[in-house]
Write an enzyme that holds these catalytic residues in place. Structure first.
Site, PDB file in Angstrom:
ATOM      1  N   ASP A 194     -12.450  -8.258   2.349  1.00 24.13           N
ATOM      2  CA  ASP A 194     -12.958  -9.578   2.588  1.00 24.13           C
ATOM      3  C   ASP A 194     -14.423  -9.457   3.547  1.00 24.13           C
ATOM      4  O   ASP A 194     -14.550  -8.254   3.882  1.00 24.13           O
ATOM      5  CB  ASP A 194     -11.961 -10.402   3.157  1.00 24.13           C
TER       6      ASP A 194
ATOM      7  N   GLU B 161       0.982  -1.179  -0.026  1.00 23.00           N
ATOM      8  CA  GLU B 161      -0.176  -0.129  -0.159  1.00 23.00           C
ATOM      9  C   GLU B 161       0.913   1.274  -0.062  1.00 23.00           C
ATOM     10  O   GLU B 161       0.625   2.474  -0.289  1.00 23.00           O
ATOM     11  CB  GLU B 161      -0.824  -0.196   1.348  1.00 23.00           C
TER      12      GLU B 161
HETATM   13  N1  ADE Z   1      -8.079  -6.620   7.481  1.00 24.56           N
HETATM   14  C1  ADE Z   1      -8.630  -7.004   6.362  1.00 24.56           C
HETATM   15  N2  ADE Z   1      -9.480  -7.912   6.664  1.00 24.56           N
HETATM   16  C2  ADE Z   1      -9.604  -7.919   8.169  1.00 24.56           C
HETATM   17  C3  ADE Z   1     -10.215  -9.158   8.769  1.00 24.56           C
HETATM   18  N3  ADE Z   1     -11.094  -9.835   8.081  1.00 24.56           N
HETATM   19  N4  ADE Z   1     -10.207  -8.850  10.107  1.00 24.56           N
HETATM   20  C4  ADE Z   1      -9.205  -7.942  10.520  1.00 24.56           C
HETATM   21  N5  ADE Z   1      -8.555  -7.168   9.886  1.00 24.56           N
HETATM   22  C5  ADE Z   1      -8.797  -7.096   8.765  1.00 24.56           C
END
Ligand code: ADE
Length: 264
Positions: A217, A12
């Site tokens: 996600d 990033e």
């Molecule tokens: N960063 C990106 N996805 C995440 C997740 N599922 N839990 C914690 N931090 C995250």
């Protein structure tokens, strides 16, 4: 203004450092701080690494050692609500540490001796970030993201959400866990691992800050699937273009306000 920009992952941050004018690297506390100008804004870019302690250490150093006046945190997050989808953008309105629980001594989520569960982000910076995210989606998204990656991750019409971001020292990959957090924290839009730590440091030091995250996600059993591919091919592009739009807009606003105070 001196803007501190914190990223959690190397991918990033890479593009921003390459875009810096007259970059200069200083190492402190096992981190590389890149000083220079980003689209005419005086900036310091740094990789926090992952988790609340890493983020708190980085934010404190940015303020105390590098004299930043504002902090932005860019990164990825898991969706905190069913209405939030992969590829959407989240701008924090306020932040909470979802793994803070000193009950029964203090209410669940309250950071002991602050009296606070939720730490507000700076409203003006948040509005600038939302504006920058809109410009990115309207003008850059089509060309900035590879069509194959758009189809792999199902990105068609990403949306922007402003709301509550919850942070904890856990990568959440459990549907029941995220549903329970969503029920316990009304208005939750995203979960990640750093933002609320930066929020507490900035609150205590009186520094305005903003947090912007790309949803990578759904914080369920599939959360880790293709995670690094998403960071590299999607989230890194989002962060780069949104920060670029943010700096260009901020520079424009600074010029405009100095013109107004000069009566031009
Ligand atoms: N960063 C990106 N996805 C995440 C997740 N599922 N839990 C914690 N931090 C995250």
């Amino acid at each position: 203004m001196r803007l501190g920009i914190i990223s959690a992952l190397y991918e990033e941050q890479q593009g921003l450092v390459e875009a810096m004018q007259s970059p200069y690297k200083l190492i402190h506390g096992q981190r590389e701080y890149w000083l220079g100008q980003l689209w005419e804004i005086d900036a310091v870019c740094v990789l926090s690494r992952i988790g609340k302690v890493a983020a708190a250490m980085t934010a404190t150093t940015l303020v105390e050692k590098f004299g930043v006046t504002h902090i932005l945190f860019t990164g990825v997050a898991g969706a905190g609500d069913k209405t939030v989808q992969v590829g959407d953008i989240v701008v924090a309105e306020s932040l909470v540490q979802h793994d803070m629980d000193a009950s029964p001594l203090f209410p669940r989520f309250e950071v002991p001796l602050t009296g606070l569960t939720h730490f507000p982000a700076d409203h003006q910076l948040g509005t600038r970030l939302v504006d920058a995210a809109h410009l990115f989606l309207d003008s850059d998204f089509a060309s900035a993201i590879d069509p194959l990656e758009k189809s792999v991750f199902g990105l068609s019409r990403p949306r922007i959400h402003r709301g509550l971001v919850a942070s904890g020292d856990q990568f959440i990959n459990d549907g029941e866990h995220i549903n329970a957090l969503n029920a316990a924290l009304p208005g939750l839009v995203a979960v990640e691992m750093e933002g609320a730590a930066v929020a507490q440091v900035c609150y205590e030091l009186g520094v305005p800050f903003g947090v912007i995250r790309t949803i990578s996600d759904n914080a369920n059993e599939n959360a880790a699937h293709d995670f690094m591919r998403f960071v590299k091919s999607v989230a890194a592009r989002y962060a780069f273009h949104i920060v670029r739009r943010f700096c260009l807009e901020t520079e424009g606003a600074v010029i405009q306000s100095s013109r107004e105070s000069a009566g031009v």
